[in-house]
Design a protein around this motif. Structure first.
Motif, PDB file in Angstrom:
ATOM      1  N   GLN A 107       0.826  -1.198   0.000  1.00 16.39           N
ATOM      2  CA  GLN A 107       0.000   0.000   0.000  1.00 16.39           C
ATOM      3  C   GLN A 107       0.868   1.259   0.000  1.00 16.39           C
ATOM      4  O   GLN A 107       0.557   2.241  -0.703  1.00 16.39           O
ATOM      5  N   ALA A 108       1.953   1.250   0.766  1.00 23.13           N
ATOM      6  CA  ALA A 108       2.864   2.393   0.772  1.00 23.13           C
ATOM      7  C   ALA A 108       3.495   2.592  -0.600  1.00 23.13           C
ATOM      8  O   ALA A 108       3.678   3.729  -1.069  1.00 23.13           O
ATOM      9  N   GLN A 109       3.813   1.499  -1.269  1.00 24.35           N
ATOM     10  CA  GLN A 109       4.411   1.589  -2.596  1.00 24.35           C
ATOM     11  C   GLN A 109       3.425   2.131  -3.623  1.00 24.35           C
ATOM     12  O   GLN A 109       3.773   2.983  -4.443  1.00 24.35           O
ATOM     13  N   VAL A 110       2.197   1.656  -3.591  1.00 19.81           N
ATOM     14  CA  VAL A 110       1.227   2.104  -4.594  1.00 19.81           C
ATOM     15  C   VAL A 110       0.864   3.572  -4.380  1.00 19.81           C
ATOM     16  O   VAL A 110       0.590   4.308  -5.340  1.00 19.81           O
ATOM     17  N   GLU A 111       0.895   4.037  -3.141  1.00 16.67           N
ATOM     18  CA  GLU A 111       0.593   5.441  -2.881  1.00 16.67           C
ATOM     19  C   GLU A 111       1.635   6.369  -3.495  1.00 16.67           C
ATOM     20  O   GLU A 111       1.294   7.392  -4.091  1.00 16.67           O
TER      21      GLU A 111
ATOM     22  N   VAL B 140       3.596   5.594  -6.042  1.00 17.71           N
ATOM     23  CA  VAL B 140       3.497   5.451  -7.505  1.00 17.71           C
ATOM     24  C   VAL B 140       2.305   6.243  -8.032  1.00 17.71           C
ATOM     25  O   VAL B 140       2.388   6.900  -9.083  1.00 17.71           O
ATOM     26  N   GLU B 141       1.181   6.226  -7.320  1.00 16.03           N
ATOM     27  CA  GLU B 141       0.004   6.985  -7.750  1.00 16.03           C
ATOM     28  C   GLU B 141       0.279   8.483  -7.774  1.00 16.03           C
ATOM     29  O   GLU B 141      -0.216   9.199  -8.646  1.00 16.03           O
ATOM     30  N   ARG B 142       1.067   8.958  -6.819  1.00 13.89           N
ATOM     31  CA  ARG B 142       1.393  10.390  -6.801  1.00 13.89           C
ATOM     32  C   ARG B 142       2.339  10.777  -7.921  1.00 13.89           C
ATOM     33  O   ARG B 142       2.270  11.885  -8.451  1.00 13.89           O
ATOM     34  N   ARG B 143       3.261   9.857  -8.271  1.00 13.74           N
ATOM     35  CA  ARG B 143       4.287  10.194  -9.259  1.00 13.74           C
ATOM     36  C   ARG B 143       3.971   9.683 -10.669  1.00 13.74           C
ATOM     37  O   ARG B 143       4.748   9.905 -11.590  1.00 13.74           O
TER      38      ARG B 143
ATOM     39  N   GLU C 122      -1.146  14.364 -16.892  1.00  9.59           N
ATOM     40  CA  GLU C 122      -1.134  13.258 -17.853  1.00  9.59           C
ATOM     41  C   GLU C 122      -0.494  12.022 -17.225  1.00  9.59           C
ATOM     42  O   GLU C 122       0.520  12.134 -16.533  1.00  9.59           O
ATOM     43  N   LEU C 123      -1.072  10.866 -17.485  1.00  5.70           N
ATOM     44  CA  LEU C 123      -0.525   9.608 -16.970  1.00  5.70           C
ATOM     45  C   LEU C 123       0.706   9.232 -17.788  1.00  5.70           C
ATOM     46  O   LEU C 123       0.613   8.955 -18.978  1.00  5.70           O
TER      47      LEU C 123
ATOM     48  N   PRO D 283       1.755   4.386 -16.984  1.00 10.53           N
ATOM     49  CA  PRO D 283       0.554   3.538 -16.850  1.00 10.53           C
ATOM     50  C   PRO D 283       0.858   2.104 -16.436  1.00 10.53           C
ATOM     51  O   PRO D 283       0.145   1.526 -15.614  1.00 10.53           O
ATOM     52  N   GLN D 284       1.899   1.520 -17.029  1.00 17.39           N
ATOM     53  CA  GLN D 284       2.212   0.127 -16.701  1.00 17.39           C
ATOM     54  C   GLN D 284       2.680  -0.020 -15.260  1.00 17.39           C
ATOM     55  O   GLN D 284       2.328  -0.976 -14.556  1.00 17.39           O
ATOM     56  N   LEU D 285       3.478   0.949 -14.813  1.00 20.21           N
ATOM     57  CA  LEU D 285       3.964   0.921 -13.433  1.00 20.21           C
ATOM     58  C   LEU D 285       2.807   1.066 -12.453  1.00 20.21           C
ATOM     59  O   LEU D 285       2.732   0.359 -11.436  1.00 20.21           O
ATOM     60  N   LEU D 286       1.877   1.968 -12.764  1.00 25.18           N
ATOM     61  CA  LEU D 286       0.726   2.168 -11.896  1.00 25.18           C
ATOM     62  C   LEU D 286      -0.142   0.909 -11.857  1.00 25.18           C
ATOM     63  O   LEU D 286      -0.605   0.483 -10.783  1.00 25.18           O
ATOM     64  N   LYS D 287      -0.346   0.300 -13.005  1.00 21.87           N
ATOM     65  CA  LYS D 287      -1.139  -0.929 -13.070  1.00 21.87           C
ATOM     66  C   LYS D 287      -0.488  -2.044 -12.260  1.00 21.87           C
ATOM     67  O   LYS D 287      -1.173  -2.773 -11.518  1.00 21.87           O
ATOM     68  N   ARG D 288       0.818  -2.141 -12.398  1.00 23.32           N
ATOM     69  CA  ARG D 288       1.558  -3.211 -11.690  1.00 23.32           C
ATOM     70  C   ARG D 288       1.451  -3.053 -10.177  1.00 23.32           C
ATOM     71  O   ARG D 288       1.149  -4.020  -9.463  1.00 23.32           O
TER      72      ARG D 288
END
Length: 528
Positions: free
Chosen positions: A429-433, A435-438, A445-446, A449-454
């Motif tokens: 969860q800490a990692q996805v947060e 990644v979602e910010r960056r 603009e996204l 996308p692949q990193l966020l999906k992963r």
């Protein structure tokens, strides 16, 4: 012995360690016992020189890194939480055993002075860190028992060495003061702790600034010897100094080491410790010939020493049982009186604690350091070797069976507050947060996308898996079995390309490293 002969003997010993370790693994016996027996048999091979050990050199070569290794990986929070129990074993049990062995020895050999009997008690009283680690390497124990035994093995050598020093001084001067002994012990322990903390702090400061990963690993390898030698040089406990340095370095290695340094350093350190532990038991076994020849042969040992030694060994074993069960009774009594802070380990847990009293390198090295003119020196040396042999072989080989008989379970409410799968979910969860910010640029603009999906998928899977390990166990095993098969297929194709000359050595090494990291990650995930 010529230098070349010495080198050849060292190489032969290392080969024997590998062979005996392999045999022990195949037969399912503790490697320590196999190495000890193998070293003893090799000692009597025709043409081999008699192994003569320098006790001070043995201690300084083997003890610091082995103590450092135990302290580096120990759970510091558990260590602090169970410090009273650890000190009870590392100080109280050692002193009690020394007194019991001294009394029994004097009763069996009335002509032997009390100081010499106390010296023998101090020699054989502290269980050995190396022997305990070797015996416990492949047997599961509840966390509390593990930390008690690990903590005891780190600290009890200091107690035994101080007791031995005062016993020898009493034998030489004819006087003994309990007050002076206690004051000296506190000075040695506190001084050693301060030295260890200072060396650990200097190590952390320097490693942060070294930069080069090989220099960082080298600094970690030599620091236990620096700490031990400095402690001994200023006449405080080198044992305590090495242990405290290991605790400090182990605590900070998570923030001063990069992933690459930690992986490479751990691999190198593991092999080094394996060779050092194996060498310890091989040298102990190999010294048997010299010990027997010194006292006049096996006939003298069997006729004149075997009886008293067996009774001393029995007293030694019963003394540990008495201390452990006595401590257990005190805890039960305190709880009955309303003091609930400490919990008993139970009768079966106490039996396991009592049976883990293997002796090793410290006992032999201290026995070898007994002054030549001290009464009963030969008997002490034979007795020390017999205690090592009996405890490592009998207790070490039967410890697994004792633990299985005890059927020990982790008590309810004991253990980490967060399970491994829950910790993985929090981490994901800490990692996805982040990644979602960056994942988006300043214009919204996204861009990843692949990193966020992963990372979103990883967080969802981790959250779903947390607390439901049993439900997903079969699927997880099948998943990582397939991952490992895919890695093996990729490795085979990579080697085919290299053997055919389609890729060069550098490409092979770079891609193979990626496969190695992926394989290690899959094996670790599958095991957890």
């Amino acid at each position: 012995m010529e230098p070349m002969q010495l080198f050849e003997l060292v190489i032969a010993m290392l080969l024997a360690i590998i062979a005996l370790q392999y045999v022990a693994t195949k037969l399912g016996v503790p490697p320590a016992a196999a190495l000890l027996i193998g070293g003893g048999l090799l000692a009597f091979l025709p043409g081999l020189p008699v192994i003569s050990l320098d006790p001070a050199l043995v201690l300084v070569i083997f003890l610091p890194p082995l103590l450092m290794d135990g302290a580096w990986f120990i759970a510091l929070g558990h260590l602090k939480r169970h410090m009273i129990g650890i000190l009870s074993l590392a100080v109280g049990a050692v002193i009690f055993t020394t007194v019991v062995v001294a009394a029994v020895t004097h009763a069996l050999l009335p002509d032997l002075p009390w100081a010499a009997c106390a010296a023998l008690g101090a020699i054989v009283s502290p269980p050995d860190a190396v022997s305990a680690r070797a015996a416990l390497a492949n047997v599961p124990l509840p966390a509390r028992l593990s930390i008690l035994l690990e903590g005891e093995s780190l600290l009890n050598d200091a107690t035994g060495l101080v007791l031995f020093r005062f016993a020898v001084a009493a034998a030489v001067t004819g006087s003994f003061s309990a007050v002076d002994a206690l004051g000296s012990f506190l000075f040695l322990a506190i001084g050693g702790a301060l030295v260890g903390a200072a060396i650990g702090a200097v190590w952390v400061f320097l490693v942060r600034r070294l930069g080069d990963e090989y220099l960082m690993i080298a600094a970690a390898v030599i620091v236990p010897w620096i700490s031990y030698l400095l402690g001994e040089q200023i006449h405080v406990s080198g044992v305590i100094a090495a242990v405290v340095t290991g605790l400090v370095c182990g605590w900070y290695q998570h923030v001063v080491f990069s992933a690459a340094v930690r992986m490479r350093g751990t691999s190198f350190w593991t092999v080094l410790i394996f060779l050092l532990e194996g060498s310890v038991f091989m040298l102990i076994g190999s010294s048997l010939r010299g010990v027997v020849e010194r006292v006049g042969g096996f006939e003298i040992v069997l006729q004149e020493m075997a009886g008293p030694i067996l009774l001393i060994l029995l007293a030694l074993t019963l003394a540990r049982f008495a201390w452990v069960y006595g401590s257990e009774a005190v805890i039960v009594l305190l709880r009955a009186l309303g003091w609930k802070r400490y919990k008993p380990v139970g009768a079966r847990g106490a039996a396991v604690l009592s049976w883990t009293g293997m002796r090793g390198v410290v006992t032999l090295a201290v026995a070898l350091s007994v002054p030549a003119d001290m009464p009963g020196r030969d008997f002490m040396l034979v007795c020390a070797f017999a205690v090592i042999l009996a405890t490592v072989i009998i207790q070490g080989m039967s410890l697994g069976a004792v633990i299985r008989w005890a059927e020990l379970r982790e008590p309810d409410g004991v253990g980490p507050r967060v399970s491994m799968s829950q910790a993985e979910a929090v981490m994901a969860q800490a990692q996805v947060e982040i990644v979602e910010r960056r994942a988006y640029n300043e214009a919204g603009e996204l861009v990843h996308p692949q990193l966020l999906k992963r990372y979103r998928a990883k967080a969802e899977i981790s959250a779903d898996y947390a607390g439901q390990e049993d439900q997903y166990a079969d699927r997880i095993q099948a998943h990582f079995d397939l991952v490992l098969e895919a890695i093996a297929a990729g490795r085979a194709e990579l080697l085919r390309l290299h053997r055919a000359g389609d890729i060069d050595e550098r490409t092979l090494q770079e891609l193979e490293r990626d496969l190695d990291l992926e394989e290690l990650s899959a094996i670790s995930a599958k095991a957890s």
